[in-house]
Each structure stands twice: as structure tokens, then as C-alpha cells.
Motif scaffolding. Structure first.
Motif, PDB file in Angstrom:
ATOM      1  N   ARG A   1      85.732 -30.248  -3.677  1.00  0.00           N
ATOM      2  CA  ARG A   1      85.720 -29.236  -4.732  1.00  0.00           C
ATOM      3  C   ARG A   1      86.084 -29.902  -6.049  1.00  0.00           C
ATOM      4  O   ARG A   1      87.116 -30.549  -6.159  1.00  0.00           O
TER       5      ARG A   1
ATOM      6  N   ASP B   1      86.507 -29.313 -10.303  1.00  0.00           N
ATOM      7  CA  ASP B   1      86.564 -28.348 -11.397  1.00  0.00           C
ATOM      8  C   ASP B   1      85.359 -28.586 -12.295  1.00  0.00           C
ATOM      9  O   ASP B   1      84.752 -29.647 -12.271  1.00  0.00           O
ATOM     10  N   HIS B   2      84.995 -27.576 -13.062  1.00  0.00           N
ATOM     11  CA  HIS B   2      83.849 -27.741 -13.946  1.00  0.00           C
ATOM     12  C   HIS B   2      84.173 -28.553 -15.178  1.00  0.00           C
ATOM     13  O   HIS B   2      83.292 -29.122 -15.790  1.00  0.00           O
TER      14      HIS B   2
ATOM     15  N   SER C   1      79.773 -23.667 -18.017  1.00  0.00           N
ATOM     16  CA  SER C   1      80.614 -23.124 -16.957  1.00  0.00           C
ATOM     17  C   SER C   1      79.928 -23.144 -15.597  1.00  0.00           C
ATOM     18  O   SER C   1      80.590 -23.209 -14.579  1.00  0.00           O
ATOM     19  N   GLN C   2      78.614 -23.050 -15.552  1.00  0.00           N
ATOM     20  CA  GLN C   2      77.908 -23.042 -14.283  1.00  0.00           C
ATOM     21  C   GLN C   2      76.854 -24.139 -14.260  1.00  0.00           C
ATOM     22  O   GLN C   2      75.854 -24.053 -14.951  1.00  0.00           O
TER      23      GLN C   2
ATOM     24  N   HIS D   1      78.640 -22.687  -6.130  1.00  0.00           N
ATOM     25  CA  HIS D   1      79.149 -22.701  -7.508  1.00  0.00           C
ATOM     26  C   HIS D   1      79.984 -21.456  -7.726  1.00  0.00           C
ATOM     27  O   HIS D   1      79.525 -20.353  -7.491  1.00  0.00           O
ATOM     28  N   GLU D   2      81.200 -21.647  -8.155  1.00  0.00           N
ATOM     29  CA  GLU D   2      82.091 -20.553  -8.526  1.00  0.00           C
ATOM     30  C   GLU D   2      82.377 -20.676 -10.016  1.00  0.00           C
ATOM     31  O   GLU D   2      82.038 -21.688 -10.626  1.00  0.00           O
ATOM     32  N   PRO D   3      82.999 -19.664 -10.623  1.00  0.00           N
ATOM     33  CA  PRO D   3      83.237 -19.736 -12.070  1.00  0.00           C
ATOM     34  C   PRO D   3      83.997 -20.979 -12.537  1.00  0.00           C
ATOM     35  O   PRO D   3      83.698 -21.519 -13.589  1.00  0.00           O
ATOM     36  N   ASN D   4      84.962 -21.472 -11.751  1.00  0.00           N
ATOM     37  CA  ASN D   4      85.777 -22.597 -12.204  1.00  0.00           C
ATOM     38  C   ASN D   4      85.538 -23.895 -11.448  1.00  0.00           C
ATOM     39  O   ASN D   4      86.142 -24.914 -11.780  1.00  0.00           O
ATOM     40  N   PHE D   5      84.723 -23.870 -10.401  1.00  0.00           N
ATOM     41  CA  PHE D   5      84.537 -25.077  -9.607  1.00  0.00           C
ATOM     42  C   PHE D   5      83.208 -25.053  -8.869  1.00  0.00           C
ATOM     43  O   PHE D   5      82.567 -24.017  -8.726  1.00  0.00           O
ATOM     44  N   THR D   6      82.823 -26.242  -8.404  1.00  0.00           N
ATOM     45  CA  THR D   6      81.688 -26.411  -7.503  1.00  0.00           C
ATOM     46  C   THR D   6      82.236 -27.017  -6.226  1.00  0.00           C
ATOM     47  O   THR D   6      83.086 -27.904  -6.276  1.00  0.00           O
TER      48      THR D   6
END
Length: 187
Positions: free
Chosen positions: A136, A138-139, A144-145, A169-174
């Protein structure tokens, strides 16, 4: 070992030419340290081979230690913070251990090259049917995506072991989740 010796000697010569106050001096010294550590590891492997040891057993018997060592090297070289967690670290067979280490290295390289992430968390876990590797990142600053992707080399390696790869893909991480069947990976 000769190429590593040559690299080490070349880096030491570069450090002498750069001088002690050169702005890249600390980076050169890090590379000298890394080359020295790799030489030591190679000497241990060669000594083990002379005794008849199986070099794949090191990674198999201590997957967490091998992952942490690789993560520290990566962090030292590239500045990307890497945290490794393996609460139920499985004992992996030689080929599976090597594949897992390679997939982690590839995922870290992808995060460094293709994202603005500042940190990556690596989780190695096992349940009743699968070995799971979660990476995981962070972006970081920037979009953001990220766009959808499936890391080809990681997917191919997982498939060779009967596994699969999923990217979320989530708002704060991949998160990249690599799932390998337990029978193909555990020794």
C-alpha cells in the motif's frame, strides 16, 4: 563478486575525487556502504555453497528478515519510506521466497517510478488457503487518483505460482494485493 569489487573500488575512487566537502559525498558513501554489504552477503553465499548449503534456504527460513533488509536498502537508496509487517510470516519454499522478494522489489520500484508516494507499507500474511502480500502506497502530492493499471511483471510472476494480483485505488492510497495459493508457496 568481481563486478561488485569493481563497483566498490570505482565508488571509492569517485569519493576521493569528489573530496570530503562535495555535495554528493554522502550519497557516494551510502553507495560504498551498500556495495560493501552486498560483497559481504556474496562472500557468505559463496562460503555456504562450498559447505554444500542451499542459498535459497536463507530467504525461505526468514522471509521477514529478507523483506526488511531489502526495504531498508530501497529506503536508503531512494528515500521512499518502507514499512514491512509480517505478523504470521510463513515459511516459503525457495522459488516462492525468491518470487515474493522479487515482486516486492518490483512493486517498490513501480511506486518510486510511477507515483509521488512518500511511503509504502508491505504486509506479508497467510490464511488457511493463501499467502497474501499487500503493498500500500500513499498517493503523496499530486493527483489524488492515479489511473487504473495492472503491474504486468508482478501479475505474470504471480500467475506462474497459480496466484493473482488485484489493484485497488482509494482516496489516500493505492493497494496492490498479490495472492498465492498456500500449497504452491509454503514449504
Amino acid at each position: 563478486m568481481q563486478p561488485y569489487l569493481g563497483l566498490k573500488y570505482g565508488l571509492e575512487a569517485l569519493a576521493r575525487q569528489a573530496g570530503p566537502d562535495n555535495i554528493i559525498g554522502p550519497q557516494i558513501r551510502k553507495l560504498i556502504t551498500l556495495a560493501t554489504e552486498e560483497l559481504s552477503t556474496l562472500r557468505d553465499v559463496v562460503s555456504g555453497l562450498r559447505r554444500g548449503d542451499d542459498p535459497s534456504q536463507d530467504a525461505a527460513s526468514a522471509p521477514l528478515a529478507a523483506l526488511q533488509r531489502d526495504a531498508q536498502r530501497f529506503e536508503s537508496l531512494y528515500g521512499l519510506k518502507v514499512n514491512v509487517f509480517a505478523p504470521h510470516a510463513p515459511r516459503l519454499r525457495g522459488a516462492a521466497a525468491k518470487a515474493v522478494l522479487h515482486m516486492v522489489n518490483e512493486a517498490l520500484t513501480n511506486a518510486r517510478r510511477h507515483t509521488s508516494a512518500r511511503a509504502v507499507a508491505v504486509l506479508l500474511d497467510v490464511d488457511e488457503s493463501d499467502v497474501m502480500l499487500r503493498l500500500r502506497n500513499d498517493h503523496g502530492p499530486g493527483p489524488s487518483q492515479p489511473s487504473d493499471f495492472l503491474p504486468r511483471s508482478i501479475s505474470e510472476r504471480a500467475k506462474e505460482l497459480g496466484g493473482r494480483v488485484k489493484v485497488t485505488h482509494e482516496p489516500n492510497f493505492t493497494e496492490v494485493v498479490i495472492t498465492l495459493p498456500i500449497l504452491g508457496a509454503i514449504g
